[in-house]
Design a protein around this motif. Structure first.
Motif, PDB file in Angstrom:
ATOM      1  N   GLY A 119      10.644 -32.687  12.728  1.00 25.08           N
ATOM      2  CA  GLY A 119      11.236 -31.534  12.038  1.00 25.08           C
ATOM      3  C   GLY A 119      10.516 -30.224  12.295  1.00 25.08           C
ATOM      4  O   GLY A 119      11.079 -29.148  12.138  1.00 25.08           O
ATOM      5  N   ARG A 120       9.240 -30.292  12.691  1.00 17.79           N
ATOM      6  CA  ARG A 120       8.478 -29.056  12.921  1.00 17.79           C
ATOM      7  C   ARG A 120       9.059 -28.265  14.086  1.00 17.79           C
ATOM      8  O   ARG A 120       9.382 -28.828  15.104  1.00 17.79           O
ATOM      9  CB  ARG A 120       7.012 -29.386  13.238  1.00 17.79           C
ATOM     10  N   ARG A 121       9.172 -26.987  13.900  1.00 16.01           N
ATOM     11  CA  ARG A 121       9.575 -26.099  15.003  1.00 16.01           C
ATOM     12  C   ARG A 121       8.552 -24.978  15.101  1.00 16.01           C
ATOM     13  O   ARG A 121       7.917 -24.610  14.114  1.00 16.01           O
ATOM     14  CB  ARG A 121      10.957 -25.456  14.747  1.00 16.01           C
ATOM     15  N   SER A 122       8.395 -24.470  16.289  1.00 10.61           N
ATOM     16  CA  SER A 122       7.542 -23.284  16.445  1.00 10.61           C
ATOM     17  C   SER A 122       8.247 -22.098  15.814  1.00 10.61           C
ATOM     18  O   SER A 122       9.403 -21.816  16.140  1.00 10.61           O
ATOM     19  CB  SER A 122       7.295 -23.001  17.927  1.00 10.61           C
ATOM     20  N   ILE A 123       7.545 -21.433  14.927  1.00  6.92           N
ATOM     21  CA  ILE A 123       8.122 -20.279  14.239  1.00  6.92           C
ATOM     22  C   ILE A 123       7.596 -19.008  14.905  1.00  6.92           C
ATOM     23  O   ILE A 123       6.386 -18.798  14.997  1.00  6.92           O
ATOM     24  CB  ILE A 123       7.767 -20.302  12.733  1.00  6.92           C
ATOM     25  N   LYS A 124       8.521 -18.213  15.393  1.00  8.53           N
ATOM     26  CA  LYS A 124       8.121 -16.986  16.087  1.00  8.53           C
ATOM     27  C   LYS A 124       8.490 -15.745  15.290  1.00  8.53           C
ATOM     28  O   LYS A 124       8.102 -14.647  15.628  1.00  8.53           O
ATOM     29  CB  LYS A 124       8.738 -16.954  17.486  1.00  8.53           C
ATOM     30  N   ARG A 125       9.270 -15.952  14.232  1.00  6.02           N
ATOM     31  CA  ARG A 125       9.636 -14.813  13.371  1.00  6.02           C
ATOM     32  C   ARG A 125       9.272 -15.173  11.926  1.00  6.02           C
ATOM     33  O   ARG A 125       9.911 -16.017  11.297  1.00  6.02           O
ATOM     34  CB  ARG A 125      11.126 -14.525  13.515  1.00  6.02           C
ATOM     35  N   SER A 157       4.350 -22.312  12.077  1.00  7.22           N
ATOM     36  CA  SER A 157       3.274 -21.880  12.970  1.00  7.22           C
ATOM     37  C   SER A 157       3.779 -21.806  14.393  1.00  7.22           C
ATOM     38  O   SER A 157       4.813 -22.388  14.734  1.00  7.22           O
ATOM     39  CB  SER A 157       2.090 -22.851  12.896  1.00  7.22           C
ATOM     40  N   CYS A 158       3.041 -21.074  15.204  1.00  8.00           N
ATOM     41  CA  CYS A 158       3.304 -21.071  16.643  1.00  8.00           C
ATOM     42  C   CYS A 158       1.988 -20.975  17.386  1.00  8.00           C
ATOM     43  O   CYS A 158       1.152 -20.127  17.080  1.00  8.00           O
ATOM     44  CB  CYS A 158       4.234 -19.920  17.047  1.00  8.00           C
ATOM     45  N   TRP A 159       1.812 -21.890  18.316  1.00 11.78           N
ATOM     46  CA  TRP A 159       0.649 -21.897  19.205  1.00 11.78           C
ATOM     47  C   TRP A 159       0.964 -20.899  20.314  1.00 11.78           C
ATOM     48  O   TRP A 159       1.939 -21.068  21.046  1.00 11.78           O
ATOM     49  CB  TRP A 159       0.472 -23.301  19.752  1.00 11.78           C
ATOM     50  N   LYS A 160       0.149 -19.866  20.448  1.00 11.34           N
ATOM     51  CA  LYS A 160       0.399 -18.863  21.487  1.00 11.34           C
ATOM     52  C   LYS A 160      -0.810 -18.719  22.399  1.00 11.34           C
ATOM     53  O   LYS A 160      -1.958 -18.851  21.952  1.00 11.34           O
ATOM     54  CB  LYS A 160       0.761 -17.516  20.863  1.00 11.34           C
ATOM     55  N   THR A 161      -0.518 -18.449  23.668  1.00 12.01           N
ATOM     56  CA  THR A 161      -1.594 -18.302  24.652  1.00 12.01           C
ATOM     57  C   THR A 161      -1.404 -17.012  25.466  1.00 12.01           C
ATOM     58  O   THR A 161      -1.272 -17.058  26.694  1.00 12.01           O
ATOM     59  CB  THR A 161      -1.624 -19.512  25.615  1.00 12.01           C
ATOM     60  N   PRO A 162      -1.373 -15.871  24.783  1.00 15.12           N
ATOM     61  CA  PRO A 162      -1.225 -14.623  25.538  1.00 15.12           C
ATOM     62  C   PRO A 162      -2.442 -14.389  26.438  1.00 15.12           C
ATOM     63  O   PRO A 162      -3.547 -14.848  26.138  1.00 15.12           O
ATOM     64  CB  PRO A 162      -1.152 -13.559  24.432  1.00 15.12           C
ATOM     65  N   GLU A 197      16.495 -29.416  23.302  1.00 18.26           N
ATOM     66  CA  GLU A 197      16.645 -30.855  23.591  1.00 18.26           C
ATOM     67  C   GLU A 197      15.344 -31.434  24.132  1.00 18.26           C
ATOM     68  O   GLU A 197      14.592 -30.745  24.818  1.00 18.26           O
ATOM     69  CB  GLU A 197      17.750 -31.049  24.638  1.00 18.26           C
ATOM     70  N   ARG A 198      15.095 -32.689  23.834  1.00 20.37           N
ATOM     71  CA  ARG A 198      13.952 -33.390  24.410  1.00 20.37           C
ATOM     72  C   ARG A 198      14.466 -34.536  25.269  1.00 20.37           C
ATOM     73  O   ARG A 198      15.546 -35.088  25.004  1.00 20.37           O
ATOM     74  CB  ARG A 198      13.044 -33.975  23.310  1.00 20.37           C
ATOM     75  N   LYS A 199      13.673 -34.884  26.277  1.00 22.80           N
ATOM     76  CA  LYS A 199      14.049 -36.035  27.094  1.00 22.80           C
ATOM     77  C   LYS A 199      13.924 -37.303  26.275  1.00 22.80           C
ATOM     78  O   LYS A 199      13.080 -37.397  25.383  1.00 22.80           O
ATOM     79  CB  LYS A 199      13.130 -36.134  28.321  1.00 22.80           C
TER      80      LYS A 199
HETATM   81  C1  FMN Z   1      -0.242 -24.858  24.980  1.00 17.45           C
HETATM   82  C2  FMN Z   1       0.911 -24.111  24.385  1.00 17.45           C
HETATM   83  C3  FMN Z   1       1.027 -22.753  24.595  1.00 17.45           C
HETATM   84  C4  FMN Z   1       2.083 -22.033  24.031  1.00 17.45           C
HETATM   85  N1  FMN Z   1       2.141 -20.681  24.227  1.00 17.45           N
HETATM   86  C5  FMN Z   1       3.146 -19.977  23.666  1.00 17.45           C
HETATM   87  C6  FMN Z   1       3.177 -18.561  23.818  1.00 17.45           C
HETATM   88  O1  FMN Z   1       2.287 -17.946  24.420  1.00 17.45           O
HETATM   89  N2  FMN Z   1       4.202 -17.886  23.254  1.00 17.45           N
HETATM   90  C7  FMN Z   1       5.184 -18.540  22.550  1.00 17.45           C
HETATM   91  O2  FMN Z   1       6.101 -17.884  22.062  1.00 17.45           O
HETATM   92  N3  FMN Z   1       5.165 -19.878  22.354  1.00 17.45           N
HETATM   93  C8  FMN Z   1       4.172 -20.614  22.899  1.00 17.45           C
HETATM   94  N4  FMN Z   1       4.104 -21.968  22.699  1.00 17.45           N
HETATM   95  C9  FMN Z   1       5.111 -22.630  21.830  1.00 17.45           C
HETATM   96  C10 FMN Z   1       6.227 -23.239  22.650  1.00 17.45           C
HETATM   97  O3  FMN Z   1       7.056 -22.216  23.127  1.00 17.45           O
HETATM   98  C11 FMN Z   1       7.023 -24.228  21.779  1.00 17.45           C
HETATM   99  O4  FMN Z   1       6.179 -25.263  21.344  1.00 17.45           O
HETATM  100  C12 FMN Z   1       8.186 -24.832  22.552  1.00 17.45           C
HETATM  101  O5  FMN Z   1       9.153 -23.859  22.764  1.00 17.45           O
HETATM  102  C13 FMN Z   1       8.823 -26.006  21.832  1.00 17.45           C
HETATM  103  O6  FMN Z   1       9.329 -25.578  20.595  1.00 17.45           O
HETATM  104  P1  FMN Z   1       8.949 -26.342  19.262  1.00 17.45           P
HETATM  105  O7  FMN Z   1       7.454 -26.227  19.105  1.00 17.45           O
HETATM  106  O8  FMN Z   1       9.710 -25.647  18.191  1.00 17.45           O
HETATM  107  O9  FMN Z   1       9.381 -27.777  19.425  1.00 17.45           O
HETATM  108  C14 FMN Z   1       3.059 -22.709  23.250  1.00 17.45           C
HETATM  109  C15 FMN Z   1       2.923 -24.090  23.023  1.00 17.45           C
HETATM  110  C16 FMN Z   1       1.854 -24.777  23.574  1.00 17.45           C
HETATM  111  C17 FMN Z   1       1.723 -26.259  23.283  1.00 17.45           C
END
Ligand code: FMN
Length: 194
Positions: free
Chosen positions: A14-20, A135-140, A177-179
């Motif tokens: 259920g977790r999704r990356s939240i960007k907003r 949350s969102c993991w970001k690597t700018p 989608e996931r494989k």
């Molecule tokens: C190592 C890693 C780096 C990531 N870097 C970014 C990033 O720089 N910017 C961003 O918007 N999302 C980043 N993400 C998030 C992914 O975009 C996100 O996990 C992916 O789209 C799948 O979506 P979900 O997490 O909702 O399943 C990163 C995720 C990982 C694991």
């Protein structure tokens, strides 16, 4: 206080990356509780190869200034409105967690430590989700910029592997989608042999 209690499966799928995010602050006690649980991640030889720089209270405003100066060097030339809009990707998050990992000179240990820290980060993301915190993991690229590293107190031989943004949100993004297992699994002995 955490009222939710998702199953492991519910949290994972259920977790999704939240960007907003919606600007609601993240409580420091909640964040510290999440971190205290997340450290139970697997890690080789119990090196616990991570340390964190966190901003979630008053200090977040100083971090915003650092992110502004780092990412928009000519910010003074912008209108207040335009600057505010460009900064929203930072200012609407309720907390920041920078995950810092030692860069062991030995390749095996370095890869193990990176892998372990990744499971630690996933733990944070799943536990936060259970609190209703996205949350969102970001690597700018700026995570490796010398001035940014210095501002965070990152030492030579250390690397910031994640800028984890956390916060509350109003909209749940759609999942990509996931494989399926049959697309990624080869049963031992049944694959093509060279
Ligand atoms: C190592 C890693 C780096 C990531 N870097 C970014 C990033 O720089 N910017 C961003 O918007 N999302 C980043 N993400 C998030 C992914 O975009 C996100 O996990 C992916 O789209 C799948 O979506 P979900 O997490 O909702 O399943 C990163 C995720 C990982 C694991």
């Amino acid at each position: 206080m955490n009222q939710q209690s998702l199953s492991v499966r519910e949290a994972i799928i259920g977790r999704r990356s939240i960007k907003r995010f919606n600007g609601q602050p993240v409580d420091r006690e909640d964040l510290m509780n999440i971190i205290d649980d997340a450290v139970w991640a697997p890690n080789h030889k119990n090196r616990e190869p991570w340390r964190l720089v966190v901003a979630c209270g008053e200090e977040i405003f100083e971090l915003h200034k650092l992110l502004r100066d780092t990412t928009i060097p000519k910010w003074k030339e912008l209108s207040e409105e335009s600057l505010e809009k460009q900064m929203q990707k930072f200012t609407l998050a309720g907390a920041f967690v920078f995950v810092i990992v030692p860069e062991d000179v030995r390749q095996k240990q370095r890869l193990e430590d990176f892998a372990a820290a990744s499971t630690f980060i996933q733990n944070i993301q799943l536990l936060a989700w259970d609190y209703g915190i996205g949350s969102c993991w970001k690597t700018p690229d700026f995570l490796d910029a010398p001035d940014f590293r210095t501002a965070l107190g990152v030492q030579p031989g250390e690397r910031i592997i994640s800028m984890l943004q956390l916060g509350y949100f109003d909209e749940l993004p759609k999942a990509a989608e996931r494989k399926k297992s049959d697309q990624i699994v080869t049963i031992f002995g049944q694959g093509e042999k060279k």
